[in-house]
Enzyme design. Structure first.
Site, short mmCIF file in Angstrom:
data_model
loop_
_atom_site.label_atom_id
_atom_site.label_comp_id
_atom_site.label_asym_id
_atom_site.label_seq_id
_atom_site.Cartn_x
_atom_site.Cartn_y
_atom_site.Cartn_z
N LYS A 1 70.32 69.92 36.81
CA LYS A 1 69.64 70.30 38.04
C LYS A 1 69.83 71.79 38.27
CE LYS A 1 71.71 70.21 41.94
NZ LYS A 1 72.73 70.31 42.98
N ASP B 1 71.66 63.61 36.89
CA ASP B 1 72.06 63.70 38.30
C ASP B 1 73.47 63.12 38.32
OD1 ASP B 1 72.72 63.01 40.95
OD2 ASP B 1 70.61 63.07 41.50
N HIS B 2 74.46 63.96 38.51
CA HIS B 2 75.83 63.46 38.29
C HIS B 2 76.23 62.36 39.27
CE1 HIS B 2 77.15 66.18 41.53
NE2 HIS B 2 78.29 65.52 41.53
N LYS C 1 78.72 58.34 38.95
CA LYS C 1 79.89 57.94 39.73
C LYS C 1 80.01 56.42 39.74
CE LYS C 1 79.62 61.87 42.91
NZ LYS C 1 80.84 62.64 42.78
N GLU D 1 80.64 67.55 53.05
CA GLU D 1 81.61 68.33 52.28
C GLU D 1 82.38 69.23 53.23
OE1 GLU D 1 80.22 69.57 48.16
OE2 GLU D 1 78.40 69.74 49.33
N ASP E 1 69.58 71.14 47.31
CA ASP E 1 70.82 70.99 46.56
C ASP E 1 71.33 69.54 46.54
OD1 ASP E 1 73.05 72.18 45.16
OD2 ASP E 1 74.25 71.88 46.95
N HIS F 1 70.67 63.87 44.80
CA HIS F 1 71.72 62.88 45.03
C HIS F 1 71.37 61.88 46.14
CE1 HIS F 1 73.61 65.71 42.53
NE2 HIS F 1 74.20 66.46 43.42
N LYS G 1 77.64 71.35 54.32
CA LYS G 1 78.87 71.99 53.86
C LYS G 1 79.68 72.38 55.09
CE LYS G 1 77.41 73.37 49.33
NZ LYS G 1 78.17 72.44 48.48
C1 BG6 Z 1 76.25 69.50 43.37
C2 BG6 Z 1 75.86 70.55 44.37
O1 BG6 Z 1 75.10 68.94 42.78
O2 BG6 Z 1 76.98 68.49 44.02
C3 BG6 Z 1 77.09 71.11 45.08
O3 BG6 Z 1 75.17 71.60 43.72
C4 BG6 Z 1 77.90 69.99 45.66
O4 BG6 Z 1 76.70 72.03 46.09
C5 BG6 Z 1 78.18 68.93 44.62
O5 BG6 Z 1 79.13 70.55 46.13
C6 BG6 Z 1 78.85 67.72 45.23
O6 BG6 Z 1 79.25 66.86 44.22
P1 BG6 Z 1 80.48 65.88 44.41
O7 BG6 Z 1 80.55 65.14 43.13
O8 BG6 Z 1 81.68 66.73 44.69
O9 BG6 Z 1 80.11 65.04 45.59
#
Ligand code: BG6
Length: 510
Positions: free
Chosen positions: A169, A198-199, A203, A237, A256, A261, A361
Site C-alpha cells: 500500500k 494489506d497487513h 493478523k 492509535e 491510510d 484496513h 492517531k
Molecule cells: C499502516 C499505516 O498501514 O498501519 C500506519 O500506514 C499505521 O499509519 C499502521 O500506524 C497500523 O498498523 P498496526 O498493525 O500497528 O495496527
C-alpha cells in the site's frame, strides 16, 4: 461427507511448504524491508516453513554490496525479529542473499537482475520461481513492472515455474489512480500473479473473524438486522506520525487506514458465508459488501463523516506536539489525523443497521476492535429499579492489543432482591493459546509463496473501496474553512460524538 479427521490439519504442513524460489525485494534498503520483511522471512526460516535454499535479491538505490546488505539484514533481525537471532540459521539465510544497487528506472539493472536469476537457477537447479516485492515509493510501481516485463521477468523461464508480484500500500490515492495502476500492472502481469497486500489481513485476530462467524453455529443466526442494533469499528492509535510526516500528510487517516484496513474489517464482519474457503469465493463475498455500501452524496459527507487534526496534549504521561508542529507537516495542512463516519449497507442482512467507523492517531490508547451491539431484550420483564444500568448485549472482537473476544450480558447480583448488573464473558488469546502468534507479514509472505491469494486484495475489491473513499475525499475538498481539532490523548473531536449521538448512541471506550 462426514469424517472425524480434521481437514485443516491433514497434509496442512506439507501443502503450505513453498517450492524453492527467489524473492526479489525492490526497496530492500527501506524501512518496510528493514522492520517487517527481513524479520518475517527470517522467522519463517526459523520455524521451518521455507525450503532449504532461499535466495533473496535486494534491489535498491543504496550503494551496498552483498556483504553490507547481509550486515543490514542482520541488524534488522536483531532489532525487529520476533525470535532471537540464531547464528546458524542466519548464516544459512545470509548465504542466499544478493544485492543490486541501481535506480528503479535503469533498464540495464533489470538485465543484470535477469542474469543473476538465470545464474542462480543454473547453479542451484532451481525451477525459476520468482516472487517480486514492491516495497518502494508507489510512483515506482508501474515503472518497475514495465521494466520487468521488458526483460521477460513477468514469466517464469520454466514451464512449471511461477512469477508473482506483491504490491504494498498505498494502492493508488483515489479511484482514478487505483484504476490506472491496476491497468498498468495488468499490462505486464495477470491478476492471478498480483498480490496486493494489506497487513491487517495477516493478523490472527482478523482471520479469526471468519472462523468465529462461520465455524460456530450459534452466532450466525443472530448476525443480521433482526438482532443487531449497530456496529462500531475502532482503529485507535496513540502514536503520532512518527517521522513519516512527508508520506502521512499526503495520505491522512481516510487513505491510510479506512480505505484499506477498515474496509477489510467491514467486509469480513458483514460478508455472507462463502461457498468454499477459497480465494475467489471469499473475495467475491467481500466485494459484494463493499458494493452494497450506500454511496454518500455531498450532503451525506457533511452529515455522516467527521475529520479532525490533533492538537498538542498528553499521551501516556508525556506532552506531545500538535499535528501541525510535527516534522515535515506544512503549517497550513488540512490533512486529517482522525476520521469518523457512519455507513449503511443496503442488502437484505444489514438494511437499517448503522456501522460507525473511527480511526485516529494520538488518541487515548492503542485499540483496534469491532463492537457489535445487539438489540435490547424485547420485553422489560424486570422492573427499572432492578436494572438501572443494564446495557444491551455487546460482542467485542478485540483485534489488538489484548487480543480476544468479550460478550457483555446482564447477571443477577447475588442477594435476596433482584438486581441486575452488566458483566463480561472473556476469551483471551494469550490465556487460551500458549503459542506466540506469527507476525502478519510472516503469514502473508508464506501465502504469496504458495500462491494463496485469499488474504490479498483483488482488483475489484480495491476499486470498490476507493469508490466509496473517493466520494468522501471529493466532498471534503469542496468544504472550506478550518477542520476540527482534538486534544492529543483524548478520544477525538466533539463533532464525532455528535455524529453518533444524533442516532441515539455513543462511542464505546475500548
Ligand atoms: C499502516 C499505516 O498501514 O498501519 C500506519 O500506514 C499505521 O499509519 C499502521 O500506524 C497500523 O498498523 P498496526 O498493525 O500497528 O495496527
Amino acid at each position: 461427507m462426514h469424517s472425524t479427521a480434521n481437514p485443516l490439519r491433514e497434509g496442512l504442513v506439507e501443502s503450505r511448504r513453498p517450492q524453492p524460489f527467489t524473492m526479489i525485494i525492490f526497496g530492500a534498503a527501506g524501512d518496510l524491508a528493514h522492520r517487517k520483511l527481513f524479520p518475517a522471512l527470517y522467522n519463517l526460516m526459523v520455524d521451518h516453513w521455507l525450503p532449504h535454499q532461499v535466495n533473496v535479491v535486494g534491489f535498491s538505490r543504496q550503494p551496498f554490496d552483498d556483504d553490507n546488505f547481509r550486515k543490514e539484514i542482520k541488524h534488522s533481525i536483531e532489532q525487529f525479529s520476533r525470535q532471537p537471532l540464531n547464528a546458524d540459521v542466519f548464516d544459512q539465510f545470509a548465504s542466499g542473499m544478493h544485492y543490486i544497487s541501481a535506480n528503479f528506472n535503469d533498464p540495464q539493472a533489470y538485465i543484470e537482475l535477469r542474469n543473476l536469476l538465470t545464474r542462480l537457477n543454473e547453479e542451484q537447479h532451481l525451477p525459476g520461481n520468482y516472487l517480486f516485492y514492491l516495497a518502494t515509493p508507489p510512483s515506482f510501481y508501474p515503472i518497475i513492472a514495465e521494466h520487468l516485463g521488458a526483460v521477460g521477468l513477468n514469466v517464469s523461464p520454466s514451464e512449471q515455474g511461477w512469477v508473482r508480484i506483491i504490491v504494498e500500500k498505498p494502492f493508488g490515492r483515489d479511484l482514478a489512480s487505483a484504476i490506472e495502476l491496476n491497468a498498468q500492472l495488468h499490462k505486464v502481469f495477470d491478476e492471478t500473479q498480483i498480490f496486493r497486500i494489506d497487513h491487517y489481513l495477516g493478523k490472527e485476530t482478523v482471520q479469526n473473524i471468519l472462523v468465529f462467524r462461520f465455524a460456530n453455529g450459534i452466532f450466525e443466526p443472530l448476525w443480521n438486522r433482526q438482532y443487531i442494533d449497530h456496529v462500531q469499528i475502532t482503529v485507535a492509535e496513540s502514536l503520532g506520525v512518527e517521522g513519516r510526516g512527508t508520506y502521512y500528510d499526503t495520505a491522512g487517516a481516510l487513505r491510510d487506514i479506512v480505505q484499506n484496513h477498515m474496509m477489510q474489517l467491514v467486509s469480513l464482519i458483514a460478508m455472507e458465508p462463502p461457498v468454499v474457503f477459497e480465494a475467489d469465493a471469499v473475495r467475491d463475498e467481500k466485494v459484494k459488501v463493499l458494493k452494497a455500501i450506500r454511496p454518500l452524496s455531498t450532503r451525506d459527507v457533511t452529515q455522516f463523516t467527521v475529520r479532525a487534526q490533533y492538537d498538542e496534549g498528553y499521551v501516556e504521561g508525556s506532552m506531545v506536539p500538535g499535528y501541525l508542529d510535527e516534522p515535515d507537516i506544512p503549517s497550513d495542512s488540512r490533512t486529517e489525523s482522525y476520521m469518523a463516519m457512519r455507513l449503511l449497507i443496503d442488502n437484505w442482512r444489514w438494511a437499517g443497521v448503522p456501522f460507525y467507523l473511527r480511526t485516529g492517531k494520538r488518541l487515548a490508547k492503542r485499540a483496534t476492535e469491532i463492537a457489535i451491539q445487539f438489540k435490547k431484550a424485547p420485553h422489560r420483564f424486570f422492573n427499572q429499579t432492578a436494572t438501572p444500568d443494564l446495557e444491551p448485549n455487546l460482542l467485542t472482537l478485540k483485534i489488538q492489543p489484548d487480543e480476544g473476544i468479550a460478550l457483555r450480558f446482564g447477571a443477577k447480583v447475588p442477594g435476596p432482591v433482584v438486581r441486575i448488573r452488566t458483566v463480561n464473558m472473556d476469551f483471551l488469546y494469550g490465556t487460551s493459546f500458549a503459542d506466540q502468534a506469527p507476525e502478519a507479514y510472516e503469514r502473508l509472505l508464506l501465502d504469496a509463496m504458495i500462491g494463496d491469494s485469499t488474504l490479498f486484495t483483488r482488483k475489484d475489491e480495491v476499486e470498490a473501496a476507493w469508490s466509496l473513499v473517493t466520494t468522501i475525499l471529493n466532498g471534503w475538498e469542496r468544504a472550506k474553512g478550518p477542520i476540527p481539532t482534538y486534544e492529543a490523548g483524548t478520544w477525538g473531536p466533539p463533532e464525532a460524538d455528535e455524529l453518533i449521538a444524533r442516532d441515539g448512541f455513543r462511542w464505546r471506550r475500548p
